[in-house]
Write an enzyme that holds these catalytic residues in place. Structure first.
Site, mmCIF file in Angstrom:
data_model
loop_
_atom_site.group_PDB
_atom_site.id
_atom_site.type_symbol
_atom_site.label_atom_id
_atom_site.label_comp_id
_atom_site.label_asym_id
_atom_site.label_seq_id
_atom_site.Cartn_x
_atom_site.Cartn_y
_atom_site.Cartn_z
ATOM 1 N N HIS A 99 0.805 -1.251 -0.459
ATOM 2 C CA HIS A 99 -0.266 0.204 0.093
ATOM 3 C C HIS A 99 0.642 0.897 -0.082
ATOM 4 O O HIS A 99 0.461 2.597 0.583
ATOM 5 C CB HIS A 99 -1.388 -0.118 0.979
ATOM 6 C CG HIS A 99 -2.133 -0.959 1.755
ATOM 7 N ND1 HIS A 99 -3.387 -0.698 0.066
ATOM 8 C CD2 HIS A 99 -1.859 -2.399 1.370
ATOM 9 C CE1 HIS A 99 -4.346 -1.901 1.086
ATOM 10 N NE2 HIS A 99 -3.298 -2.801 1.467
ATOM 11 N N LYS B 171 -6.851 14.754 4.520
ATOM 12 C CA LYS B 171 -6.388 13.010 4.891
ATOM 13 C C LYS B 171 -5.590 12.930 5.266
ATOM 14 O O LYS B 171 -5.007 13.796 6.393
ATOM 15 C CB LYS B 171 -6.025 12.603 3.375
ATOM 16 C CG LYS B 171 -4.839 13.834 3.037
ATOM 17 C CD LYS B 171 -4.429 13.919 1.086
ATOM 18 C CE LYS B 171 -5.428 14.439 0.309
ATOM 19 N NZ LYS B 171 -5.818 13.354 -0.764
ATOM 20 N N ARG B 172 -4.447 12.196 5.523
ATOM 21 C CA ARG B 172 -3.602 12.051 7.208
ATOM 22 C C ARG B 172 -2.268 13.349 6.267
ATOM 23 O O ARG B 172 -2.293 12.983 4.912
ATOM 24 C CB ARG B 172 -2.550 10.524 7.168
ATOM 25 C CG ARG B 172 -2.841 9.379 7.193
ATOM 26 C CD ARG B 172 -2.228 8.177 7.239
ATOM 27 N NE ARG B 172 -1.586 7.899 5.730
ATOM 28 C CZ ARG B 172 -0.932 7.325 5.154
ATOM 29 N NH1 ARG B 172 0.622 7.757 5.995
ATOM 30 N NH2 ARG B 172 -0.824 7.124 4.250
ATOM 31 N N LYS C 250 1.755 14.519 0.519
ATOM 32 C CA LYS C 250 0.637 14.663 0.100
ATOM 33 C C LYS C 250 0.585 15.950 -0.090
ATOM 34 O O LYS C 250 -0.654 16.599 -0.524
ATOM 35 C CB LYS C 250 -0.237 13.942 1.217
ATOM 36 C CG LYS C 250 -0.445 12.380 1.791
ATOM 37 C CD LYS C 250 -1.247 12.017 2.536
ATOM 38 C CE LYS C 250 -1.307 10.569 2.825
ATOM 39 N NZ LYS C 250 -2.087 9.715 2.020
ATOM 40 N N THR D 148 -7.538 6.719 -2.016
ATOM 41 C CA THR D 148 -9.283 6.252 -1.617
ATOM 42 C C THR D 148 -10.545 7.963 -1.972
ATOM 43 O O THR D 148 -11.928 7.803 -2.098
ATOM 44 C CB THR D 148 -9.434 5.297 -1.287
ATOM 45 O OG1 THR D 148 -9.514 5.419 0.383
ATOM 46 C CG2 THR D 148 -9.081 3.735 -1.901
ATOM 47 N N LYS E 7 -14.402 9.374 -3.054
ATOM 48 C CA LYS E 7 -15.090 9.475 -2.172
ATOM 49 C C LYS E 7 -15.599 10.853 -2.984
ATOM 50 O O LYS E 7 -17.139 11.369 -3.057
ATOM 51 C CB LYS E 7 -14.855 9.607 -0.924
ATOM 52 C CG LYS E 7 -14.840 7.634 -0.506
ATOM 53 C CD LYS E 7 -13.965 8.015 0.125
ATOM 54 C CE LYS E 7 -13.300 6.508 1.209
ATOM 55 N NZ LYS E 7 -12.309 6.809 2.042
HETATM 56 C C1 26V Z 1 1.922 4.758 7.547
HETATM 57 C C2 26V Z 1 2.094 5.143 9.337
HETATM 58 C C3 26V Z 1 2.548 6.000 9.126
HETATM 59 C C4 26V Z 1 1.882 6.729 11.031
HETATM 60 C C5 26V Z 1 2.985 5.842 12.033
HETATM 61 C C6 26V Z 1 2.229 4.305 11.759
HETATM 62 C C7 26V Z 1 2.331 3.994 10.246
HETATM 63 C C8 26V Z 1 1.788 2.399 10.083
HETATM 64 C C9 26V Z 1 2.110 2.564 8.769
HETATM 65 C C10 26V Z 1 2.373 3.031 7.633
HETATM 66 C C11 26V Z 1 1.752 2.907 6.086
HETATM 67 C C12 26V Z 1 0.231 3.269 5.264
HETATM 68 C C13 26V Z 1 0.210 2.925 4.527
HETATM 69 C C14 26V Z 1 -1.320 3.292 3.616
HETATM 70 O O1 26V Z 1 -2.070 3.534 4.844
HETATM 71 N N1 26V Z 1 -0.983 3.035 2.013
HETATM 72 C C15 26V Z 1 -2.610 3.901 1.811
HETATM 73 O O2 26V Z 1 -3.315 2.492 1.418
HETATM 74 C C16 26V Z 1 -4.531 3.398 0.672
HETATM 75 C C17 26V Z 1 -5.215 2.083 0.516
HETATM 76 O O3 26V Z 1 -4.510 1.390 -0.527
HETATM 77 C C18 26V Z 1 -3.956 4.089 -0.352
HETATM 78 O O4 26V Z 1 -5.274 4.400 -1.251
HETATM 79 C C19 26V Z 1 -3.197 5.303 0.228
HETATM 80 O O5 26V Z 1 -2.383 6.321 -1.455
HETATM 81 C C20 26V Z 1 -2.089 4.719 1.181
HETATM 82 O O6 26V Z 1 -1.049 5.872 0.988
#
Ligand code: 26V
Length: 831
Positions: free
Chosen positions: A364, A563-564, A569, A676, A680
């Protein structure tokens, strides 16, 4: 929804009766105790009543699935995810069960409005962002498509964190979402599995076994997800860790109460928060334990079920798909191997074949920091048997690579499951680590990215070596979102308009939306669309006023980025544009640079910054500082407002998205895996200003590229400019507008004269600018001017918005799941 009642007409009356009876029972409980029948009590009663109905459906579905699978070789999907962002459940359950009117009628004599009851429910915010919300959309589609399945996650007591804002800065609080209990969960006391940490490996009769250390018990809590057009349901099974031992009685009797209980607290700490701060060793250990807990309990549950249904382990890999939602559950293949080898006595070859058949993996993100690796040292301490198994998997895998590519030692080092660290002396920072994504790739029969560009980039960059070794393993499955939550529930007014315009077919087959395209020019439809949007904007304006005290005009263009918060981003690019616009308005309040009157704009930003991510937190602070100055400048008025809405989550998104005119999807090309939110927004009739990135590309292709405001460098352009030696200063010197923006941040114009507050942020932009904000700034601003131009023409704008909705039929998560079934989870995909 009438389609629900018409599809199961005979049972609907019975269903209503059952619901009313359960509701009456719960309300009587409150009354008997002289507790007020307020919105809170009704919420609980209604949730329990829905849960009763769903639990009955759940039992039926399990029996049907077992029978079906035995006969027809249907696979059951096990979706392992550290995150599930479910949001609220009552509205969804009432819509799915067709019980909304029924509850509304029951509320009338109490003088309560349904909306007030629904608003009382806290979000189940057991996730961080897109990956977690995608998992929730998938559960909805699993139910809708009738796919035999289990979602597996952890039952976090305090979610990730609740975001507060103090003095313009983010503060994190525990998200105490279960304070008033969780009426939705069904505890399964009969489903408990032991999970071990630490200890050592012994050999008994030639068999390796993991013994000693500490054991915790994982207890199952089920959350049942209803289909909307059938009596099917899907399941989210969440694990709660508990100590196997009760309190230490002797310590308790000595008066050492805390000590008597400390082992229980330590076990429960596994379930406190998602993504505990891992800047400390203790934090990292906790995180690895959480992942091991999820994986081990889920796989033990799967094996127990398979043994009950099939009477033996044969066929386990063909009957069960195990899907890894990103890298966090990548321990699963090692744990499955351990269970099959050590607990069930299978040989390596047989166990490995079953594992490879069962496991698949979705990546992801390409962000390197999210591709987990764990120090060997931590594996040795917590999971010694898994480490042995990973070594063996690696040994056999590298043997194969060596045979295929003799003499290529560099390749072996690159693809190894173990990062050997630099050199032989692993003193500081260079310690040996397990590469979890590599384990996921090697152990899976399918690996996919989440949009076409992202899947291509996976194969070209992070997984390039593996893709050469296993070219057939890599696929794309573009994300989608559930139209039940993100259109039918979030936007009832637009949904009714769609019903009137197209009939109700879109509710079960979203591709029907495409019929809207040829009607987009109709004046009557445009007017109706404008009214819907206007009403949604008024609701959001009220919410903004309530949350922030700020009054915004529903006539202004609502320009939204939610978003985050992450540098890639580029919320910062958005803020830079706000500053540039502010300066231009102050310079000439009468007219925009094109000589036309200013188009009033309300820029809305929301999102959480990870608690240890300082730059993201600084961006939130800048948004507040700029907002304060712009919003209080009498020269500006309605021409520009900047709002930061705190504590972003699913429910807030459900209010914001239907009210948006413009959706900001402005990541640096090649960085956003899919997105995503972009889908929406467009589904709800917002236009997109976006880069050629992630799923924006496929959205543009489906709606027609000219229907989107595309700007900025593309992936190849980004690579090229970086290869040539990117110097952001050149762009700043070249653009007077950009220089003025940077100067204003730097001289303390937004920070009460404090010229140092944003020093780190500016230095980064001037010296490195890894996400190319400076390079894309001019095109972004020019494109924003084109947005204004179109917004001045309401008919033209509405026509284009309607075409956007029409283009979104393909982006239903039902389509996504159908593709997973076909390409990843079907028996046929096993070859
Ligand atoms: C990020 C973080 C940041 C905060 C601390 C913990 C942590 C743990 C994992 C991650 C990775 C996050 C991966 C993620 O959310 N990816 C998103 O996945 C979506 C669904 O596929 C996609 O639409 C987004 O583009 C993508 O950023």
């Amino acid at each position: 929804m009438s389609s629900t009642s018409s599809s199961i007409p005979r049972s609907q009356a019975a269903l209503q009766k059952a619901f009313q009876a359960a509701l009456a029972r719960e309300m009587a409980q409150a009354q008997a105790q002289q507790l007020p029948l307020d919105a809170q009590a009704v919420l609980r009663a209604a949730a329990l009543a829905c849960r009763d109905v769903l639990a009955a459906r759940w039992a039926q579905v399990q029996m049907a699935d077992a029978a079906r699978r035995l006969g027809q070789g249907v696979r059951r999907v096990h979706y392992l995810s550290m995150e599930f962002l479910m949001g609220r459940a009552l509205h969804n359950a009432l819509s799915a069960l067709g019980l909304r009117d029924c509850l509304e009628q029951a509320l009338a004599p109490l003088g309560l409005a349904l909306g007030d009851v629904l608003e009382r429910e806290p979000d189940a915010a057991l996730g961080n962002g897109g990956l977690g919300r995608l998992a929730a959309c998938f559960l909805d589609s699993f139910a809708e498509l009738g796919l035999p399945s289990f979602g597996y996650g952890l039952r976090y007591e305090y979610g990730m964190f609740a975001q507060g804002i103090a003095d313009g800065r983010q503060i994190e609080r525990p998200d105490d979402w279960m304070r008033a209990g969780n009426p939705w969960e069904v505890v399964r006391p009969e489903l408990r599995y032991l999970v071990r940490f630490g200890g050592r490996v012994v050999v008994e009769g030639g068999q390796r076994r993991w013994v000693g250390g500490e054991e915790v018990e994982a207890l199952a809590f089920d959350f049942i997800v209803p289909a909307h057009h059938s009596a099917r349901v899907s399941t989210l099974r969440q694990w709660q860790a508990r100590s196997v031992n009760p309190i230490a009685f002797d310590a308790f009797c000595r008066g050492e109460h805390a000590q008597a209980n400390q082992h229980r607290v330590a076990a429960e700490a596994l379930n406190w928060v998602l993504y505990p701060d891992d800047s400390t060793e203790a934090g990292q250990m906790l995180r690895l334990k959480q992942e091991a807990l999820l994986v081990s309990a889920s796989l033990q549950d799967l094996i127990a079920r398979h043994l009950r249904e099939a009477g033996g382990l044969q066929g386990l890999g063909r009957a069960n798909a195990i899907h890894l939602n990103d890298t966090h559950p990548a321990l699963a293949p090692a744990e499955l191997m351990r269970l099959l080898l050590d607990e069930h006595g299978l040989g390596w070859e047989e166990a490995w074949n079953l594992t490879r058949q069962a496991v698949s993996y979705t990546n992801h993100t390409l962000m390197p920091e999210a591709l987990e690796t764990w120090p060997l040292r931590m594996f040795e301490a917590l999971l010694p048997r898994h480490l042995e198994i990973i070594y063996e998997i690696n040994h056999r895998f590298l043997e194969g690579v060596r045979r295929q590519h003799p003499g290529d030692d560099a390749l072996l080092r690159r693809v190894s499951l173990i990062d050997e660290g630099p050199g032989d002396f692993h003193s500081r920072g260079g310690e040996r680590r397990v590469r979890m994504a590599a384990l996921a790739v090697v152990a899976s029969h399918r690996v996919n990215g989440v949009a076409q560009l992202h899947s291509d980039l996976c194969v070209q960059t992070i997984f390039a070596d593996y893709a050469r070794l296993f070219p057939d393993r890599f696929h794309n499955v573009t994300n989608g979102v559930t139209p039940r939550r993100w259109l039918a529930q979030a936007n009832p007014a637009l949904s009714s308009l769609l019903d009137e315009t197209l009939g109700e077919g879109w509710r079960t087959d979203l591709s029907e939306l495409k019929k809207l395209a040829k009607k987009a020019g109709q004046l009557k439809l445009q007017k109706a669309f404008q009214q819907v949007k206007r009403a949604n904007k008024e609701k959001l304006a009220a919410r903004i006023r309530m949350e922030t005290g700020l009054v915004v005009s529903p006539d202004s263009l609502f320009d939204v980025q939610i978003k985050r918060i992450h540098e890639y981003k580029r919320q910062l690019l958005n803020i830079l544009h706000v500053i540039a616009r502010y300066q231009a308005i102050v310079a000439n309040p009468a007219a925009a640079p094109d000589g036309m009157p200013w188009v009033p704009r309300t820029v809305v930003i929301a999102g959480k910054a990870a608690s240890a991510y300082q730059m993201a937190k600084l961006i939130i602070q800048l948004a507040h500082d700029v907002g304060r100055v712009v919003n209080s400048d009498p020269r500006v008025g309605d021409k520009l407002k900047l709002v930061f809405l705190p504590n972003y989550g699913v429910s807030l998104a459900e209010t914001i998205i239907p009210a948006a005119d413009l959706s900001e999807q402005i990541s640096t090309a090649g960085t956003e895996a899919s997105g995503t939110g972009n889908m929406k927004f467009a589904m709800n009739g917002a236009l997109t200003i976006g880069t050629w990135d992630g799923a924006n590309i496929e959205m543009a292709e489906h709606m027609g590229v000219d229907e989107m405001f595309v700007f900025g460098l593309r992936t190849e352009g980004v690579a090229k400019i970086k290869a040539l030696g990117y110097d952001p200063r050149l762009y700043i010197e070249e653009s007077r507008a950009l220089k003025a923006v940077m100067d204003a941040i730097g001289d303390g114009s937004f920070s009460g004269g404090d010229a140092n507050r944003y020093r780190a942020l500016l230095d980064n932009l001037q010296q490195r600018d890894g996400y190319l904000l400076m390079a894309d700034f001019a095109d972004y601003c020019a494109t924003q001017a084109r947005v204004d131009e179109l917004f001045r023409d309401p008919a033209g704008w509405s026509q284009r918005a309607i075409k956007n909705v029409a283009g979104m039929g393909w982006f239903s998560s039902d389509r996504t799941i159908a593709e997973y079934v076909e390409r990843v989870w079907s028996v046929e995909s096993l070859g």
